[in-house]
Scaffold this motif. Structure first.
Motif, PDB file in Angstrom:
ATOM      1  N   LYS A 158       0.813  -1.397  -0.043  1.00  0.00           N
ATOM      2  CA  LYS A 158       0.177   0.044   0.229  1.00  0.00           C
ATOM      3  C   LYS A 158       0.874   1.196   0.128  1.00  0.00           C
ATOM      4  O   LYS A 158       0.626   2.170  -0.792  1.00  0.00           O
ATOM      5  N   SER A 159       1.893   1.043   0.744  1.00  0.00           N
ATOM      6  CA  SER A 159       2.971   2.393   0.930  1.00  0.00           C
ATOM      7  C   SER A 159       3.595   2.581  -0.567  1.00  0.00           C
ATOM      8  O   SER A 159       3.595   3.631  -1.003  1.00  0.00           O
ATOM      9  N   VAL A 160       3.992   1.522  -1.100  1.00  0.00           N
ATOM     10  CA  VAL A 160       4.651   1.603  -2.433  1.00  0.00           C
ATOM     11  C   VAL A 160       3.697   2.395  -3.407  1.00  0.00           C
ATOM     12  O   VAL A 160       4.074   2.864  -4.166  1.00  0.00           O
ATOM     13  N   LYS A 161       2.454   1.625  -3.279  1.00  0.00           N
ATOM     14  CA  LYS A 161       1.674   1.838  -4.369  1.00  0.00           C
ATOM     15  C   LYS A 161       1.186   3.464  -4.276  1.00  0.00           C
ATOM     16  O   LYS A 161       1.366   4.363  -5.209  1.00  0.00           O
ATOM     17  N   GLU A 162       1.025   4.129  -3.102  1.00  0.00           N
ATOM     18  CA  GLU A 162       0.910   5.499  -2.813  1.00  0.00           C
ATOM     19  C   GLU A 162       2.104   6.317  -3.435  1.00  0.00           C
ATOM     20  O   GLU A 162       1.979   7.371  -3.755  1.00  0.00           O
ATOM     21  N   SER A 163       3.322   5.943  -3.237  1.00  0.00           N
ATOM     22  CA  SER A 163       4.320   6.559  -3.546  1.00  0.00           C
ATOM     23  C   SER A 163       4.766   6.452  -5.343  1.00  0.00           C
ATOM     24  O   SER A 163       5.078   7.472  -5.892  1.00  0.00           O
ATOM     25  N   GLU A 171       1.987   6.347  -7.239  1.00  0.00           N
ATOM     26  CA  GLU A 171       1.130   7.472  -7.889  1.00  0.00           C
ATOM     27  C   GLU A 171       1.755   8.800  -7.726  1.00  0.00           C
ATOM     28  O   GLU A 171       1.521   9.579  -8.524  1.00  0.00           O
ATOM     29  N   ARG A 172       2.213   9.202  -6.573  1.00  0.00           N
ATOM     30  CA  ARG A 172       2.974  10.511  -6.329  1.00  0.00           C
ATOM     31  C   ARG A 172       4.064  10.593  -7.614  1.00  0.00           C
ATOM     32  O   ARG A 172       3.980  11.659  -8.093  1.00  0.00           O
ATOM     33  N   TYR A 173       4.881   9.688  -7.794  1.00  0.00           N
ATOM     34  CA  TYR A 173       5.841   9.612  -8.781  1.00  0.00           C
ATOM     35  C   TYR A 173       5.476   9.609 -10.106  1.00  0.00           C
ATOM     36  O   TYR A 173       5.885  10.356 -10.977  1.00  0.00           O
ATOM     37  N   TYR A 174       4.051   9.076 -10.283  1.00  0.00           N
ATOM     38  CA  TYR A 174       3.527   9.061 -11.746  1.00  0.00           C
ATOM     39  C   TYR A 174       2.924  10.453 -12.012  1.00  0.00           C
ATOM     40  O   TYR A 174       3.008  10.924 -13.245  1.00  0.00           O
ATOM     41  N   LEU A 175       2.207  11.269 -11.109  1.00  0.00           N
ATOM     42  CA  LEU A 175       1.836  12.492 -11.247  1.00  0.00           C
ATOM     43  C   LEU A 175       2.806  13.516 -11.556  1.00  0.00           C
ATOM     44  O   LEU A 175       2.685  14.271 -12.374  1.00  0.00           O
ATOM     45  N   ALA A 176       4.310  13.270 -11.030  1.00  0.00           N
ATOM     46  CA  ALA A 176       4.932  14.085 -11.030  1.00  0.00           C
ATOM     47  C   ALA A 176       5.993  13.654 -12.564  1.00  0.00           C
ATOM     48  O   ALA A 176       6.528  14.788 -13.060  1.00  0.00           O
ATOM     49  N   TRP A 214      13.483   0.599  -6.822  1.00  0.00           N
ATOM     50  CA  TRP A 214      13.072   0.920  -5.577  1.00  0.00           C
ATOM     51  C   TRP A 214      13.669   2.117  -5.236  1.00  0.00           C
ATOM     52  O   TRP A 214      12.970   2.776  -4.160  1.00  0.00           O
ATOM     53  N   GLU A 215      14.855   2.621  -5.685  1.00  0.00           N
ATOM     54  CA  GLU A 215      15.577   3.502  -5.056  1.00  0.00           C
ATOM     55  C   GLU A 215      14.885   4.977  -5.504  1.00  0.00           C
ATOM     56  O   GLU A 215      15.284   5.921  -4.895  1.00  0.00           O
ATOM     57  N   GLU A 216      13.983   4.956  -6.593  1.00  0.00           N
ATOM     58  CA  GLU A 216      13.536   6.118  -6.961  1.00  0.00           C
ATOM     59  C   GLU A 216      12.088   6.702  -6.045  1.00  0.00           C
ATOM     60  O   GLU A 216      11.675   7.499  -6.305  1.00  0.00           O
ATOM     61  N   LEU A 217      11.783   5.696  -5.181  1.00  0.00           N
ATOM     62  CA  LEU A 217      10.553   5.957  -4.319  1.00  0.00           C
ATOM     63  C   LEU A 217      10.944   6.753  -3.077  1.00  0.00           C
ATOM     64  O   LEU A 217      11.968   7.018  -2.927  1.00  0.00           O
ATOM     65  N   ASP A 218      10.088   7.640  -2.761  1.00  0.00           N
ATOM     66  CA  ASP A 218      10.185   8.736  -1.943  1.00  0.00           C
ATOM     67  C   ASP A 218       9.831   8.148  -0.510  1.00  0.00           C
ATOM     68  O   ASP A 218       9.154   8.979   0.505  1.00  0.00           O
ATOM     69  N   ILE A 219      10.051   6.965  -0.267  1.00  0.00           N
ATOM     70  CA  ILE A 219       9.621   6.386   0.985  1.00  0.00           C
ATOM     71  C   ILE A 219      10.885   5.260   1.607  1.00  0.00           C
ATOM     72  O   ILE A 219      11.731   4.910   0.728  1.00  0.00           O
ATOM     73  N   SER A 220      10.837   5.005   2.664  1.00  0.00           N
ATOM     74  CA  SER A 220      11.644   4.106   3.269  1.00  0.00           C
ATOM     75  C   SER A 220      10.999   2.667   3.394  1.00  0.00           C
ATOM     76  O   SER A 220      10.226   2.417   3.971  1.00  0.00           O
ATOM     77  N   LEU A 221      11.876   1.853   2.776  1.00  0.00           N
ATOM     78  CA  LEU A 221      11.349   0.397   2.860  1.00  0.00           C
ATOM     79  C   LEU A 221      11.924  -0.357   3.609  1.00  0.00           C
ATOM     80  O   LEU A 221      13.156  -0.406   4.047  1.00  0.00           O
ATOM     81  N   PRO A 222      11.294  -1.273   4.302  1.00  0.00           N
ATOM     82  CA  PRO A 222      11.677  -2.297   5.185  1.00  0.00           C
ATOM     83  C   PRO A 222      12.477  -3.428   4.424  1.00  0.00           C
ATOM     84  O   PRO A 222      12.044  -3.720   3.296  1.00  0.00           O
TER      85      PRO A 222
END
Length: 144
Positions: free
Chosen positions: A28-33, A35-40, A48-56
């Motif tokens: 769910k967190s990755v999906k939201e991230s 979507e933000r990336y897609y909009l931009a 994975w490194e391009e996402l704006d979240i910290s992944l466990p």
């Protein structure tokens, strides 16, 4: 002996649901991230490194991450992220809003694995009667 025969299967379902919950939350967190990336950017990430979240967990490659529970998460550039448990009996699949299958969420369970089916049903899964695209082999696909 009878008590163990009843309690052990339920215990397996509980443990697997807990592991799946970690994957579900991370997806769910990755999906939201995404979507933000897609909009931009007008596209989804391929790394994975391009996402704006910290992944466990541990990043194994640009498209694979291993979660602490042992589940592996995969990312593709077609609008899907998915997670597979370490015994390869369950998967969770999320698609992104701007993909070909907007907001699709599925749980897949291997045909002959009762625990896998109970886990998908326990997440509110409904048998979709469509097993196309099953990434773990012969399975039932549940929509979430």
């Amino acid at each position: 002996g009878v008590l163990a025969a009843i309690a052990l299967p339920q215990s397996q379902v509980t443990v697997e649901k807990a592991r799946m919950s970690e994957a579900f939350t991370t997806l769910k967190s990755v999906k939201e991230s995404e979507e933000r990336y897609y909009l931009a950017n007008g596209t989804y990430v391929a790394d994975w490194e391009e996402l704006d979240i910290s992944l466990p967990g541990t990043i194994l490659s640009s498209t694979i991450i291993k979660l602490p529970s042992g589940w592996r998460m995969y990312i593709d550039d077609h609008g899907y992220i998915y997670a597979v448990n370490k015994s390869n009996t369950n998967t969770l699949i999320f698609s992104y809003t701007h993909s070909a299958s907007p907001d699709l969420r599925r749980c897949q369970a291997k045909q002959n694995n009762k625990v896998a089916h109970q886990v998908c049903k326990g997440l509110g899964g409904k048998d979709s009667t469509d097993s196309t695209g099953c990434i773990i082999g012969n399975c039932t696909v549940y929509t979430l």
